[in-house]
Structures are given as C-alpha cells and as structure tokens.
Design a protein around this motif. Sequence first.
Motif, mmCIF file in Angstrom:
data_model
loop_
_atom_site.group_PDB
_atom_site.id
_atom_site.type_symbol
_atom_site.label_atom_id
_atom_site.label_comp_id
_atom_site.label_asym_id
_atom_site.label_seq_id
_atom_site.Cartn_x
_atom_site.Cartn_y
_atom_site.Cartn_z
ATOM 1 N N ILE A 1 0.845 -1.181 0.000
ATOM 2 C CA ILE A 1 0.000 0.000 0.000
ATOM 3 C C ILE A 1 0.883 1.234 0.000
ATOM 4 O O ILE A 1 1.667 1.445 0.920
ATOM 5 C CB ILE A 1 -0.907 0.001 1.239
ATOM 6 C CG1 ILE A 1 -1.794 -1.255 1.196
ATOM 7 C CG2 ILE A 1 -1.756 1.260 1.284
ATOM 8 C CD1 ILE A 1 -2.648 -1.429 2.428
ATOM 9 N N ALA A 2 0.776 2.030 -1.057
ATOM 10 C CA ALA A 2 1.631 3.219 -1.155
ATOM 11 C C ALA A 2 0.985 4.396 -0.424
ATOM 12 O O ALA A 2 1.660 5.153 0.254
ATOM 13 C CB ALA A 2 1.868 3.559 -2.612
ATOM 14 N N VAL A 3 -0.323 4.537 -0.587
ATOM 15 C CA VAL A 3 -1.035 5.611 0.090
ATOM 16 C C VAL A 3 -2.272 4.991 0.731
ATOM 17 O O VAL A 3 -3.012 4.258 0.073
ATOM 18 C CB VAL A 3 -1.440 6.717 -0.900
ATOM 19 C CG1 VAL A 3 -2.290 7.769 -0.204
ATOM 20 C CG2 VAL A 3 -0.217 7.362 -1.514
ATOM 21 N N ASP A 4 -2.468 5.282 2.014
ATOM 22 C CA ASP A 4 -3.491 4.575 2.764
ATOM 23 C C ASP A 4 -4.588 5.525 3.240
ATOM 24 O O ASP A 4 -4.380 6.312 4.153
ATOM 25 C CB ASP A 4 -2.822 3.867 3.953
ATOM 26 C CG ASP A 4 -3.738 2.821 4.553
ATOM 27 O OD1 ASP A 4 -4.887 2.712 4.092
ATOM 28 O OD2 ASP A 4 -3.297 2.129 5.482
ATOM 29 N N ASN A 5 -5.713 5.477 2.594
ATOM 30 C CA ASN A 5 -6.896 6.218 3.020
ATOM 31 C C ASN A 5 -6.606 7.679 3.373
ATOM 32 O O ASN A 5 -6.846 8.126 4.485
ATOM 33 C CB ASN A 5 -7.510 5.493 4.219
ATOM 34 C CG ASN A 5 -8.963 5.909 4.406
ATOM 35 O OD1 ASN A 5 -9.591 6.383 3.450
ATOM 36 N ND2 ASN A 5 -9.481 5.747 5.599
ATOM 37 N N LEU A 6 -6.108 8.400 2.404
ATOM 38 C CA LEU A 6 -5.674 9.773 2.641
ATOM 39 C C LEU A 6 -6.822 10.761 2.438
ATOM 40 O O LEU A 6 -7.536 10.698 1.444
ATOM 41 C CB LEU A 6 -4.532 10.102 1.672
ATOM 42 C CG LEU A 6 -3.887 11.474 1.804
ATOM 43 C CD1 LEU A 6 -3.178 11.607 3.136
ATOM 44 C CD2 LEU A 6 -2.899 11.694 0.667
ATOM 45 N N ASN A 7 -7.007 11.637 3.421
ATOM 46 C CA ASN A 7 -7.975 12.728 3.302
ATOM 47 C C ASN A 7 -7.226 14.037 3.441
ATOM 48 O O ASN A 7 -6.456 14.215 4.375
ATOM 49 C CB ASN A 7 -9.023 12.624 4.402
ATOM 50 C CG ASN A 7 -9.995 11.508 4.110
ATOM 51 O OD1 ASN A 7 -10.808 11.595 3.205
ATOM 52 N ND2 ASN A 7 -9.865 10.417 4.856
ATOM 53 N N LEU A 8 -7.466 14.925 2.488
ATOM 54 C CA LEU A 8 -6.683 16.155 2.469
ATOM 55 C C LEU A 8 -7.522 17.242 1.829
ATOM 56 O O LEU A 8 -8.283 16.975 0.895
ATOM 57 C CB LEU A 8 -5.441 15.895 1.594
ATOM 58 C CG LEU A 8 -4.140 16.594 1.942
ATOM 59 C CD1 LEU A 8 -3.694 16.218 3.340
ATOM 60 C CD2 LEU A 8 -3.067 16.177 0.939
ATOM 61 N N LYS A 9 -7.379 18.459 2.353
ATOM 62 C CA LYS A 9 -8.040 19.573 1.693
ATOM 63 C C LYS A 9 -7.036 20.696 1.527
ATOM 64 O O LYS A 9 -6.554 21.254 2.509
ATOM 65 C CB LYS A 9 -9.238 20.041 2.515
ATOM 66 C CG LYS A 9 -10.035 21.091 1.793
ATOM 67 C CD LYS A 9 -11.278 21.466 2.538
ATOM 68 C CE LYS A 9 -11.995 22.581 1.783
ATOM 69 N NZ LYS A 9 -13.068 23.152 2.576
ATOM 70 N N ILE A 10 -6.699 20.964 0.288
ATOM 71 C CA ILE A 10 -5.723 22.009 0.016
ATOM 72 C C ILE A 10 -6.482 23.236 -0.470
ATOM 73 O O ILE A 10 -7.195 23.196 -1.477
ATOM 74 C CB ILE A 10 -4.709 21.538 -1.040
ATOM 75 C CG1 ILE A 10 -3.921 20.355 -0.490
ATOM 76 C CG2 ILE A 10 -3.783 22.671 -1.432
ATOM 77 C CD1 ILE A 10 -3.114 19.603 -1.516
ATOM 78 N N GLU A 11 -6.324 24.342 0.277
ATOM 79 C CA GLU A 11 -7.082 25.550 -0.045
ATOM 80 C C GLU A 11 -6.449 26.299 -1.208
ATOM 81 O O GLU A 11 -5.299 26.077 -1.554
ATOM 82 C CB GLU A 11 -7.115 26.486 1.179
ATOM 83 C CG GLU A 11 -7.648 25.861 2.441
ATOM 84 C CD GLU A 11 -9.165 25.892 2.523
ATOM 85 O OE1 GLU A 11 -9.781 26.567 1.677
ATOM 86 O OE2 GLU A 11 -9.725 25.244 3.420
ATOM 87 N N ASP A 12 -7.228 27.199 -1.761
ATOM 88 C CA ASP A 12 -6.760 28.057 -2.838
ATOM 89 C C ASP A 12 -5.528 28.862 -2.399
ATOM 90 O O ASP A 12 -5.459 29.347 -1.286
ATOM 91 C CB ASP A 12 -7.893 29.007 -3.219
ATOM 92 C CG ASP A 12 -7.529 29.829 -4.420
ATOM 93 O OD1 ASP A 12 -6.671 29.371 -5.197
ATOM 94 O OD2 ASP A 12 -8.110 30.920 -4.573
ATOM 95 N N ARG A 13 -4.567 28.970 -3.296
ATOM 96 C CA ARG A 13 -3.377 29.790 -3.097
ATOM 97 C C ARG A 13 -2.478 29.351 -1.947
ATOM 98 O O ARG A 13 -1.680 30.132 -1.446
ATOM 99 C CB ARG A 13 -3.750 31.261 -2.920
ATOM 100 C CG ARG A 13 -4.072 31.867 -4.268
ATOM 101 C CD ARG A 13 -4.571 33.248 -4.143
ATOM 102 N NE ARG A 13 -5.666 33.429 -5.086
ATOM 103 C CZ ARG A 13 -6.364 34.530 -5.169
ATOM 104 N NH1 ARG A 13 -6.133 35.528 -4.350
ATOM 105 N NH2 ARG A 13 -7.307 34.624 -6.054
ATOM 106 N N GLU A 14 -2.641 28.133 -1.546
ATOM 107 C CA GLU A 14 -1.741 27.631 -0.518
ATOM 108 C C GLU A 14 -0.454 27.139 -1.171
ATOM 109 O O GLU A 14 -0.395 26.887 -2.365
ATOM 110 C CB GLU A 14 -2.398 26.480 0.247
ATOM 111 C CG GLU A 14 -3.068 26.960 1.523
ATOM 112 C CD GLU A 14 -3.598 25.817 2.354
ATOM 113 O OE1 GLU A 14 -3.680 26.000 3.562
ATOM 114 O OE2 GLU A 14 -3.949 24.761 1.802
#
Lengths: 597, 370
Positions: free
Chosen positions: B17-30
């Motif tokens: 498993i390379a990535v495991d159940n990833l949750n992410l929120k990247i905002e505008d202009r970050e």
Amino acid sequence: MNYRNRLRSFLKKPHNIILVSLAFILIYLTIIPIFTIIIDTVTVHQSELMRVKGSRVGDFTLYHWGKVLFSSASRKIFYEPFLNTMVVAFGTCFVAITLGGLVAWLVTRTNLMFKGIISTLFIFPYIMPSWTLAMAWLNFFKNSRVGGAPGLFTALTGIETANWFAYGPFPIIVVLGLHYAPFAYILIGGILRNMDANLEEAALILKAGRGRIMRKITIPIVLPAMLSTFLLVFSSAMSAFAVPAFLGTTVRYQVLTTQMYRTLNGLNPGYGYIMALIMIVIGVLILGINQKIVGTRKSFTTITGKSSNISLIKLRGFRGLFSGILLFMISLVCIVPLISFAVESFIIEPGNYSFSNFTTLFWVGAGSPDIANSEPGILRNATIFKGLWNSVRLSILVAFFAGSIGILAGYAIVKKKGSKLATLVNNLAFFPYLMPSMAFGAIFLSMFAVRRGFIPPLYGTFALLVLVGVVKYLPFASRASVGAMHQLSNEIEEAGIIQGIGWGKRMMRIIIPIQKSSFLSGYLLPFISSMRELSLFILLVTPSTRILTTMLFQYDEKGWSQYANAINLLIVLFVVISNMIVTKVTGASIDKGIGGQ
Amino acid sequence: MPEIILKNVTKKFGKSIAVDNLNLKIEDREFVTLLGPSGCGKTTTLRMIAGLETPTEGEIYIDGKCVFSSNEGIDISPDKRNVGFLFQNYALWPHMTVYKNISFGLENMKWEKDRIKERVIKLLEMLRISEYSNRYPSELSGGQQQRVAIARTLATGPKILFMDEPLSNLDAKLRMEMRTELKRLHTETDSTFVYVTHDQLEAMTLSSKICLLKEGLLQQFEPPLDIYHNPSNFFVADFVGSPTMNILEVKGENVNLDEVKLSNGKIQVLFIPKSSSITVQDGQKLLLGIRPEDISITENGENEGTIYSTLPSGMETVVKIELDGLILTCVVFGGVDFNIGEKVKFSFNSDKNILFDKKSERNIASGKLI
C-alpha cells in the motif's frame, strides 16, 4: 472500483491497448501455430498416402514419429542429421566467440592500430548473406572429385583440394563461424566498452597483474554476456540452412534444416514437421536458459560506468604486425569473396580461367539455346527483375511493419514494466528469434495452407511472405525499441501529457524524434535481414512470389553457378550499400538491433 | 477558487500500500508541501492528484469538480485538470530549443503565433533566461534547465502547480536561490502550489502548510511552525528540525495534582504541562522531547555536564553535552566554541518540551521542566 470502471480506465491508456492487442496477435501467430505443427506430426498428408497403408488424408497416425525416432531408418533420417547439427552448432560457437571475443578485446583494450576500419569491416560478414562466404569457399576450393569444374585455388596452384576441406563439416563450421563472429564481437565488445574501468583499476591499485585482472575481474564480468552470446550463436547456427545446403549436400552431409527442406518439399512432410518441432523445443530451451542467466544476480551485463579511459595494453613490438595481419585477414574475408563472384559470373566454361573464356553473356547476353535453356543475362532478364522487385518490396514492407510494431511494443512494454502482461508480450515478441527460420517457415506453411477463421488460405500470396517476415524480425525491432525507451525517462512523456498533447502527437513529436536513431535501427535490421533471407521464405514462395534469394538457390541447384554468382553479387552490393546509406544518413546501426551498445 | 480535495484516497501497488486512506483539503493559493522519508507515498499522492497515476480507491476534486472517483468510474485525463507539473529531472525535450520547449504546449492549444511569441518572451524575461532561447537543453546548466522547466510549466497558465522534488538535482547554493525564486513565483502567479520533498528544511522554509506522510499514512497536516512546536507524534517530532530533537526515555508518575515526575535512573525532573492536566500511570514509559535550542548553556544552570563534541559553523554552534551517559544536543547562537571535556552548566528553560507516550508515540502534552 467495480470491474467495468476498471476496464474502462485500463483501456483508456494507449499502452494497455497495444499490449492487449499484441498479446492476442502474437499468441495467434507464434503459440497457436505450434499446436498446428504438433497436429501435423500425427496427420496423414496427401503425399504420404502410399506409405501409411489404408489411410485417408487427415487421418491420425503415429507413423511419422515411429519412423523418425524408432525405426531402422531413423539413423539416416534423424539421428545423423541431428548429430551433425550439434557438431556444426558447437563448432560455430567456438569459432565465432574465440574470433569475435579476441577482436573485441583487441579493439577495446589494446592500442591496436586501424581500430575504426577494423571494427567497420569486421561487421561485414554479418551484413552479407550467410551463404556468401559459402559460395566463395566453393568458388575457391571446390574440387573435381565430386564432379564439375575445380575452383580458383586448384586452377591457380594445380593442387587438388581434399574432400574434407572442400565440403562437409569443416568448411561449414569455418564459414558459419566467420559469419557469426561479428555478432559475438558486437555483444562482447559492448560489454567491454561499457564496463566500468574503475573495476579493473581498483584491482590494479591492489597490485594485481594484468593477467590476474583478466582472469579474476574482466572475464568473470563478461562471462554472462559470453554465455548469452554462445546461446544466441548456437541457436542461429542450428537453424542455418543455406550454408550447409551449399557446402554439405554434395557430400550428403545433412543437418536438420537441410533434411527438413528435403522432407517438407518431398514426400514426407510429417517427418519435416517433427524435425521443426524438435528444433523449436531446443530453441525454447535456449531462450529459457538465456533468461535464467540474464535474470540472475550473477548477470553484470547492465553495468554501465563512466568509461573513463582505461590505460590500454601496449602490444609493443607486435603492434604493427598484429594490426597488419588482422586487417589483412578481415579484408580477405570481406573483399575477396566479392571478387570471386564477379570472376565466376564472367566465365562461360566453369573452371577455365583463361582470358578467352570470359564473357558478359550471363550479365547482358540475350541467352543462347545451348547454355542454360536460353536464360537471358541477369540484367536483361525479366524474371530476375521481378525477383529483385519482389525482394525490395518485401524488405520494405517487412521493415515498415516490424519496425513500427516494434516501436509500439517497446513503448508499451517499458511503460508497463514489471507487469505480467508486459512480460508476456516481451517474451512473445522475442520468441520468434529463437525459432529456426526454416521451422518458422514450416509453421506458417502448416498454419496458413488452409482457411483459418476469417483468414483465407494465404499460401502462395505475397502477404504470407510479409507476415512471416514481420513476425520473425519483430524481435530485432522490439529489442531496439525497448532499449531506446529504457533510456527515456517517463517524465519526458508525462510533461507532454500534462500539457494536453495527444498520444499520437507525443509519439511523433517527442518520443520518436528523441530516440530516432535507435528506432531506425529497428527498421534497418529487418530490412537487411529479409533482403538476404533464404531459409525463412524458401518453403513459402511460389513462382509468382519468387524473391532474389530463392532464385539464387534454384539457379545453384540447377548448376547454373554463373547466374547464382551474379545474383549473389547483386544482393551483397544492394545490402551493403543500403546499410551504408542508412547508417550514414540516420545514425542508425545494426549493432543496436542485435543488442550491442 | 481552485481547491483540491482528496477523499479516502488509497493506492496499492500489487500488495503493498503506497497511500493509505488519505484525506486532504488544500485551499486556494496555498503552498502545500508533501513531506516524508523516501517511500512514504508523497510522490504517488502528487501524481494521483495530477492524474498521472490512477488511485485504487477514493475521490479527488479539483476546483469543485470531481476529477477522479473510483465508485463512479470518473477519471479525467491530466490535461483536462488544468494543472502544471514540474518534474524532478525537468523532463525537458532534448530535441527542442528552449523556445520550442516553452511554446510547444501553447501551439498545441492552437494559440495564434503572435500570442505564443508574446507569452514565451514574457516567460523568458520573468525567469531571466531570454538569452538562452535558441539553445538546446543540453547546452544549459542545471539551474538554467530548471528555469526553462518552470517557464514551460507556467506557459499554459495553470492555476495549480505540482512540483516533484524540483530542487534535488541542484547544488546547495543554487537550491537556496531557487527556493527564494519559487516563493516569489508563488505570490506572482497567484496560484496553488503542491510541492514534494524529503528535505524538512525545504518544507519548513517554503510552505504555508506541511503534509507529513509516513508509510502511506498521513501524520500531520498543519503550518510549519505548528508542526515544529506541536508535533502530533514522535515520528513528526523526530523528522522535523535540524539538529534533531533530544529524546529521553523516562518513566512517569503523577505528583502534585497536575505535575508529572519524570525519572531515568540518575536524572529526575518535574514536568509541568502548559494547558490542561494530564494523567499518567505510575511507571508508564514516556519519551521526553527537548529541542536543541531549548537547552541553554549558562553559568547559573542547574545541571552540569561534560562537552562531548562541538560543531561551530560561525552563526551557531552545535554542542553535544554528556550527562551521566546521556548525550544531549544543544545549539548555542553566535560564534562561540568549547573545549572537549570541559565542564559546563546548562538549564532547560522553555515551556515547549514535549511528552510522548512510548507505546503509542502520541503527543501527550507540552510544558516546562523544573
């Protein structure tokens, strides 16, 4: 993700589509035919009705197997040719690897003179059709004991050559050895050139002597490559047809290929298919062993270091002598045969080399009733031109399809590197390489003599020749392309994907232009190979699809050696010149196709 | 408002498993950095967002639009996600000139010739590579190639820019320079940057938020200084910061309501949590983390140790102090040096020391030591 979605996203990637379609096509063209061959070995054919008592065409029979392997005639039919094949193949390997390895070592590791010209000329015998040297051998050394006129050697010196020297295993091994020596030279030389010189220098620093470095470092490192060369030369020599046919038949020295030709073209196709099957099995075994070797930890072939300038071994006082002799020998092998063809094609009565006996009849004559059934000279001969046109057309088509499919295959294989599908396609695309040409021809004969599904019977059509050529030479193209793609980082293509450049445009504008010389090599080798190929096509040609090489063979069988010599000269010149032009103009080279670096 | 949302994204390569159940929120202009040791799945994550890799499961949204969903079978191709990608090896096309490399994507979008020219010239100027426009990539230095790659990526004006360790092939000096450039570019282009690196210093200095991954699992997703001062677990604390945090294995015991007595054979200190009180079981195994800059060498320090080694660099000196078989690293600012074997006094004078549970490696509390 459910299966439909997964399938859809799988098929959205061009490389997946390529892999899947290639897998299907190649299984159809290489694996399934083997089953049809197996069936052919246990079937009664039209010409065998008389022998297999009370049978009808298509009946099941074990007659062929019994006759070939377990009867009083087996020794003559199978075991003797089999043994001869082994002798020839091992002998050829010995000559080719010793010679090729020695020259490779001299060129890469010593201060030999004339390196450039030696390495160019040394490749020559491989570019020329394999029987070129065989014909030259006959032109020089044939004796009158077997019948016919003596060769140039006897004419010049008055010494009658011995039978063992003129015909049979000895000349076959020498000629095939010379033909495949360049192959060993390219592979071993590539490793030597790419081997990190630091490895040897590290040993030098530890005060190891030259000899010890050679024994303990250099040879062990090139050993896997040498073994792999051995296997490839072995399988090529095993499947050689033209050379044993030219040099062996006069003294009834049969090998498996010549025996196969006789039986398939004669009254016992069943025998021929059994021999084809046995040769394929040996070929597959060799492929397996080769992959084992290349795949293990002991394989160093991929080592690429900075080839810093290793100090070259000084040949001291022998330098001039060595270089001179080597250059002289190589020139002898490359140029003298051509002269002999020219000479032989200009004399009326074979064996008489006096000036009055010279004629241009066989080149431009209108043909006279007392010579060769009024066959006109080859430059005025419509059938010859038809053959030439067929040869050129065939080579161009084969090169185009094999090269293009090879590019796609290489692209897709490297893209999906490591996946089961890619490995399967990679092996399937390489498989025809180890199938003896004659057996491969037999396969297609057996497969396409009748209607198969929606494919009409192809026997006798030009398309069949193209098809068999494309599949047989696909390994060259796919290898060149896999090599080229490996050197290309995946990011190069992804940079295009991100910018929305379509797949076709990515291939045409980015990937192919960057590696164009390697990809072109993938076109060049199939072109040259089909131009000079005999055994692959000989079972499949019909009078309307005759090509130059099969015509040459037929002329020679009829004993019209002047025509054969003239055609041979024509083929050699054509192949050599087109190779030279392509190499000069595009930078492609046959080394890359073979796997040299 | 190009924001990027990852929902339950998982990527498997065969069984691993390379990535495991990833949750992410990247905002505008970050300016988000995906940080972690090699093999933690950061590059895979980036490539999945860009569309170069297909996730095994999950959903990805860019700018409110679903670009990938395993359930609904949506998988928008990379070029339709309107993103830019800067590759580690630049991936410049070696058979095209600098100009052509930049213009190729625009030609492909069927821009008019004049407009392409204008745009390319503007980019060449912006990245200060105008004089190389007719050169081939092989005729440029690493830093110049890097700029061309950036120009090519920016050409089509993507609102989101992905970068995969773009500076790792440059030498130290050039890397510093390019960091400044990238940060400037971030403001100038007014776009969202997602950046992959394994260099914690790069992540600290560049990003507005760091996403720290370990073996495919998200560890922490917060601004750099929060990560530095309030790491969620031992792994994060150990990964971020150079020199690394001092870690002492201790046993805890609740005393005086909310204080914890920490002992390790010879050393005994009292830990006073900054915020709420904590409870530990008696004898619970704990890890005490002290940042090197939180140990100060002073004449009136309450502890005494021997100098084990010093690494002066001019601006600061990294000093290792031996204390009853323990080695503590501390940083002294200014050009000072000590002799090895010398006795020094030091004290722990910050309230940012962190206590981790040894078993779960979780951050229990931060606080003062007395």
